[in-house]
Design an enzyme around this catalytic site. Structure first.
Site, PDB file in Angstrom:
ATOM      1  N   LYS A  22       3.132   7.576  -9.704  1.00 37.30           N
ATOM      2  CA  LYS A  22       4.164   6.532  -9.706  1.00 37.30           C
ATOM      3  C   LYS A  22       3.530   5.151  -9.690  1.00 37.30           C
ATOM      4  O   LYS A  22       3.911   4.274 -10.477  1.00 37.30           O
ATOM      5  CB  LYS A  22       5.055   6.694  -8.467  1.00 37.30           C
ATOM      6  CG  LYS A  22       5.940   5.505  -8.177  1.00 37.30           C
ATOM      7  CD  LYS A  22       6.853   5.743  -7.001  1.00 37.30           C
ATOM      8  CE  LYS A  22       6.343   5.231  -5.677  1.00 37.30           C
ATOM      9  NZ  LYS A  22       6.319   3.760  -5.541  1.00 37.30           N
ATOM     10  N   ASN A  23       2.572   4.953  -8.798  1.00 35.06           N
ATOM     11  CA  ASN A  23       2.038   3.605  -8.609  1.00 35.06           C
ATOM     12  C   ASN A  23       1.067   3.171  -9.704  1.00 35.06           C
ATOM     13  O   ASN A  23       0.582   2.040  -9.685  1.00 35.06           O
ATOM     14  CB  ASN A  23       1.374   3.480  -7.231  1.00 35.06           C
ATOM     15  CG  ASN A  23       2.411   3.426  -6.121  1.00 35.06           C
ATOM     16  OD1 ASN A  23       3.604   3.362  -6.387  1.00 35.06           O
ATOM     17  ND2 ASN A  23       1.953   3.469  -4.888  1.00 35.06           N
ATOM     18  N   CYS A 117      12.214  -4.879   2.914  1.00 32.89           N
ATOM     19  CA  CYS A 117      12.543  -3.482   2.658  1.00 32.89           C
ATOM     20  C   CYS A 117      12.346  -2.744   3.963  1.00 32.89           C
ATOM     21  O   CYS A 117      11.867  -3.311   4.940  1.00 32.89           O
ATOM     22  CB  CYS A 117      11.711  -2.902   1.526  1.00 32.89           C
ATOM     23  SG  CYS A 117      10.072  -2.422   2.003  1.00 32.89           S
ATOM     24  N   ARG A 122       7.299  -7.537   3.675  1.00 33.22           N
ATOM     25  CA  ARG A 122       6.691  -7.487   2.343  1.00 33.22           C
ATOM     26  C   ARG A 122       6.899  -8.732   1.472  1.00 33.22           C
ATOM     27  O   ARG A 122       7.554  -8.676   0.426  1.00 33.22           O
ATOM     28  CB  ARG A 122       7.153  -6.232   1.605  1.00 33.22           C
ATOM     29  CG  ARG A 122       6.815  -4.975   2.365  1.00 33.22           C
ATOM     30  CD  ARG A 122       7.190  -3.732   1.651  1.00 33.22           C
ATOM     31  NE  ARG A 122       6.253  -3.339   0.614  1.00 33.22           N
ATOM     32  CZ  ARG A 122       6.347  -2.216  -0.076  1.00 33.22           C
ATOM     33  NH1 ARG A 122       7.336  -1.388   0.148  1.00 33.22           N
ATOM     34  NH2 ARG A 122       5.461  -1.919  -0.996  1.00 33.22           N
ATOM     35  N   ASP A 311       0.456   5.311   2.577  1.00 33.20           N
ATOM     36  CA  ASP A 311       1.426   6.191   1.915  1.00 33.20           C
ATOM     37  C   ASP A 311       1.253   7.674   2.285  1.00 33.20           C
ATOM     38  O   ASP A 311       2.032   8.508   1.833  1.00 33.20           O
ATOM     39  CB  ASP A 311       1.339   6.031   0.386  1.00 33.20           C
ATOM     40  CG  ASP A 311       1.984   4.735  -0.099  1.00 33.20           C
ATOM     41  OD1 ASP A 311       2.630   4.040   0.711  1.00 33.20           O
ATOM     42  OD2 ASP A 311       1.836   4.422  -1.299  1.00 33.20           O
ATOM     43  N   ARG A 403      13.042   8.815  -5.665  1.00 36.37           N
ATOM     44  CA  ARG A 403      12.407   7.600  -6.197  1.00 36.37           C
ATOM     45  C   ARG A 403      10.952   7.860  -6.552  1.00 36.37           C
ATOM     46  O   ARG A 403      10.423   7.254  -7.486  1.00 36.37           O
ATOM     47  CB  ARG A 403      12.438   6.486  -5.137  1.00 36.37           C
ATOM     48  CG  ARG A 403      13.713   5.684  -5.078  1.00 36.37           C
ATOM     49  CD  ARG A 403      13.504   4.462  -4.198  1.00 36.37           C
ATOM     50  NE  ARG A 403      12.214   3.862  -4.500  1.00 36.37           N
ATOM     51  CZ  ARG A 403      11.370   3.355  -3.609  1.00 36.37           C
ATOM     52  NH1 ARG A 403      11.678   3.314  -2.344  1.00 36.37           N
ATOM     53  NH2 ARG A 403      10.211   2.857  -3.985  1.00 36.37           N
TER      54      ARG A 403
HETATM   55  C1  UD1 Z   1       1.579  -0.909  -2.992  1.00 35.26           C
HETATM   56  C2  UD1 Z   1       2.167   0.436  -3.301  1.00 35.26           C
HETATM   57  C3  UD1 Z   1       2.746   1.060  -2.044  1.00 35.26           C
HETATM   58  C4  UD1 Z   1       1.698   1.096  -0.932  1.00 35.26           C
HETATM   59  C5  UD1 Z   1       1.061  -0.284  -0.739  1.00 35.26           C
HETATM   60  C6  UD1 Z   1      -0.096  -0.260   0.232  1.00 35.26           C
HETATM   61  C7  UD1 Z   1       2.894   0.198  -5.596  1.00 35.26           C
HETATM   62  C8  UD1 Z   1       4.015   0.078  -6.560  1.00 35.26           C
HETATM   63  N1  UD1 Z   1       3.216   0.270  -4.302  1.00 35.26           N
HETATM   64  O1  UD1 Z   1       2.636  -1.757  -2.537  1.00 35.26           O
HETATM   65  O2  UD1 Z   1       3.150   2.397  -2.351  1.00 35.26           O
HETATM   66  O3  UD1 Z   1       2.311   1.493   0.274  1.00 35.26           O
HETATM   67  O4  UD1 Z   1       0.573  -0.787  -1.998  1.00 35.26           O
HETATM   68  O5  UD1 Z   1      -1.050   0.660  -0.190  1.00 35.26           O
HETATM   69  O6  UD1 Z   1       1.747   0.291  -5.974  1.00 35.26           O
HETATM   70  N2  UD1 Z   1       1.458  -8.866   1.439  1.00 35.26           N
HETATM   71  C9  UD1 Z   1       1.769 -10.189   1.727  1.00 35.26           C
HETATM   72  N3  UD1 Z   1       1.974 -11.049   0.693  1.00 35.26           N
HETATM   73  C10 UD1 Z   1       1.893 -10.671  -0.616  1.00 35.26           C
HETATM   74  C11 UD1 Z   1       1.557  -9.336  -0.918  1.00 35.26           C
HETATM   75  C12 UD1 Z   1       1.350  -8.440   0.135  1.00 35.26           C
HETATM   76  O7  UD1 Z   1       1.875 -10.558   2.902  1.00 35.26           O
HETATM   77  O8  UD1 Z   1       2.099 -11.517  -1.508  1.00 35.26           O
HETATM   78  C13 UD1 Z   1       1.213  -7.887   2.534  1.00 35.26           C
HETATM   79  C14 UD1 Z   1       2.278  -6.797   2.606  1.00 35.26           C
HETATM   80  O9  UD1 Z   1       3.417  -7.196   3.310  1.00 35.26           O
HETATM   81  C15 UD1 Z   1       1.511  -5.674   3.283  1.00 35.26           C
HETATM   82  C16 UD1 Z   1       0.086  -5.851   2.745  1.00 35.26           C
HETATM   83  O10 UD1 Z   1       0.020  -7.189   2.275  1.00 35.26           O
HETATM   84  O11 UD1 Z   1       1.519  -5.860   4.672  1.00 35.26           O
HETATM   85  C17 UD1 Z   1      -0.294  -4.933   1.613  1.00 35.26           C
HETATM   86  O12 UD1 Z   1       0.748  -4.929   0.651  1.00 35.26           O
HETATM   87  P1  UD1 Z   1       0.522  -4.619  -0.884  1.00 35.26           P
HETATM   88  O13 UD1 Z   1      -0.800  -3.971  -1.106  1.00 35.26           O
HETATM   89  O14 UD1 Z   1       0.852  -5.818  -1.673  1.00 35.26           O
HETATM   90  O15 UD1 Z   1       1.662  -3.526  -1.148  1.00 35.26           O
HETATM   91  P2  UD1 Z   1       2.426  -3.336  -2.498  1.00 35.26           P
HETATM   92  O16 UD1 Z   1       1.539  -3.745  -3.616  1.00 35.26           O
HETATM   93  O17 UD1 Z   1       3.790  -3.929  -2.401  1.00 35.26           O
END
Ligand code: UD1
Length: 424
Positions: A22-23, A117, A122, A311, A403
């Site tokens: 998925k990711n 979420c 996030r 995850d 999902r």
């Molecule tokens: C992706 C994965 C999700 C997984 C996560 C962590 C996808 C589609 N989803 O989510 O399944 O659980 O990585 O491995 O690939 N953060 C900020 N600001 C930002 C971006 C992130 O504060 O602009 C924080 C987030 O709140 C979180 C951490 O950074 O605490 C890591 O998040 P991130 O790696 O960005 O997660 P996703 O990419 O949303």
């Protein structure tokens, strides 16, 4: 709403096919927006999130066809509306992955803010900061990120981007934007997840110049045009890890065909320490376990790849619930990712939480009950708990599971689980 009815207590035997990730599929569908030429993705999983992403790109004027065998043909030559509306973004945060490619190819994009979420707040501040470093002018108005290039610019400009934390989709947005930018971009503190490397391989097949993917520093030399490609989506390590935990907990002997042991080192190490036998083999990974109280509970901390994935936290916790001993699990990535705990407790698990830490005391037996899925991986954890619990477990609200898991109940039935879907 559909539910799953599970009669627990069966061991699992046989073979199960691991689907595409998925990711990886979600960013790769967005990468197809970077070119006017046709792109073919193979091994795309049948998931609700993939349907949502297809809807999102079709809504932009893109032609996208999905076949039953997992092949998706995308042609973004007629893309007319570089927008991601709230109605779609709110159901799937990964929609934010449209921002980088739209900005890179069209010089403008309007993408809804995803909002909070269930598992945490996030934010997307890092996505904005990184694209702004490449010259994008981004304002947030009426719940939307409205991004454009400065007057007179034709392309984004390469930049050095150092994010405050490691972000998976952030790294992906920058990779896609930098592929078409002018000059060199260096991503420091880049995510190293296998899905990042898979996306980078796809972009390279489209003509991008990328080095260092899979490490924390990625260099991208922008090119002025990308072409079409055919790319196979990497196997889903989280789906594979979920089946590994399920078989380890119930006991049994299962081959996960296409499973990538090399993408699951941290989880496999813990499974081995718990007492399961896990073997990487040609074309897959085999897990054998005597299950239940033959296992020893294992503590871990979730961290970025190659550490223990957030995850997989909920699914491994379900295993810890029925193992011997006490384990401490620390969730360091998301602030609210223990929502499965109360539901596991309803099944008889002994778990105490304090902030980011959960202490699980193994118990020889869980007893079936009705429980509610609260997010994607929490749902998978409840399914595993249901497979080991005595009697009947009903997992409600499984739209979360749909999902991100491709035919989970059919796959589990195929290896001997007593599980059925109760249609709403
Ligand atoms: C992706 C994965 C999700 C997984 C996560 C962590 C996808 C589609 N989803 O989510 O399944 O659980 O990585 O491995 O690939 N953060 C900020 N600001 C930002 C971006 C992130 O504060 O602009 C924080 C987030 O709140 C979180 C951490 O950074 O605490 C890591 O998040 P991130 O790696 O960005 O997660 P996703 O990419 O949303």
């Amino acid at each position: 709403m559909d539910k799953l009815l599970i009669r627990g207590g069966r061991s699992l035997q046989g073979e199960v096919l691991v689907s595409g990730a998925k990711n990886a599929a979600l960013p790769e569908l967005c990468a197809a927006l970077l070119t006017a030429e046709p792109v073919t993705l193979l091994n795309v999983p049948q998931l609700q999130d993939v349907s949502t992403m297809l809807k999102l790109i079709r809504n932009m004027g893109v032609a996208a066809e999905r076949a039953d065998d997992g092949t998706v043909h995308i042609n973004a030559s007629a893309l007319s509306t570089p927008e991601a509306p709230y109605e779609l973004v709110k159901t799937m945060r990964a929609s934010v992955l449209a921002l980088g490619p739209l900005l890179a190819r069209f010089g403008e994009a309007t993408v809804s803010l995803p909002g909070g979420c269930a598992i945490g707040s996030r934010p997307v501040d890092q996505h904005i900061k990184g694209l702004a470093a490449m010259g994008a002018e981004i304002v947030v108005e009426h719940g939307y990120m409205i991004a454009k290039l400065p007057a007179g610019w034709k392309r984004l400009k390469g930049a050095r981007i150092t994010t405050d934390m490691v972000t998976v989709t952030g790294t992906e947005n920058f990779l896609m934007a930098a592929a078409l930018a002018e000059g060199e971009t260096v991503l420091e503190n880049a995510a190293q997840e296998p899905e990042i490397s898979d996306l980078a391989e796809m972009l390279i097949a489209m003509g991008a110049k990328i080095e260092g993917h899979g490490t924390s520093r990625i260099r991208i030399q922008g090119v002025d045009k990308l072409h079409g490609c055919t790319h196979r989506v990497v196997a889903d390590r989280i789906e594979a890890g979920t089946f590994l935990c399920a078989v380890a907990a119930t006991g049994g002997n299962v081959l996960l065909r296409h499973g990538r042991a090399d993408h699951l080192d941290a989880v496999i190490e813990k499974l081995r320490e718990a007492g399961a036998t896990v073997q990487a083999m040609d074309g897959g990974v085999r897990v054998q376990s005597a299950g239940g109280a033959t296992l020893k509970a294992q503590g871990f901390r979730t961290t970025e790849y190659p550490g223990f994935p957030t995850d997989m936290q909920a699914q491994f916790m379900a295993l810890n619930c029925i193992a011997q001993g006490t384990a401490t699990v620390t969730e360091t990535i998301f602030e609210n990712r223990f929502m499965h705990v109360n539901e596991l407790v309803r099944l008889g698990a002994k778990i105490q939480t304090d902030g980011k830490v959960a202490v699980i005391e193994g118990t020889p037996r869980l007893s079936g009950a009705t429980v509610m899925a609260t997010d994607l991986r929490a749902s998978a954890s409840l399914v595993i708990a249901g497979l080991v619990a005595d009697g009947e477990t009903v997992v409600d609200r499984i739209y979360h599971l749909d999902r991100g898991y491709d035919c989970m109940e059919a796959k589990l039935r195929g290896i001997g689980a007593d599980i059925e879907r109760l249609k709403a």
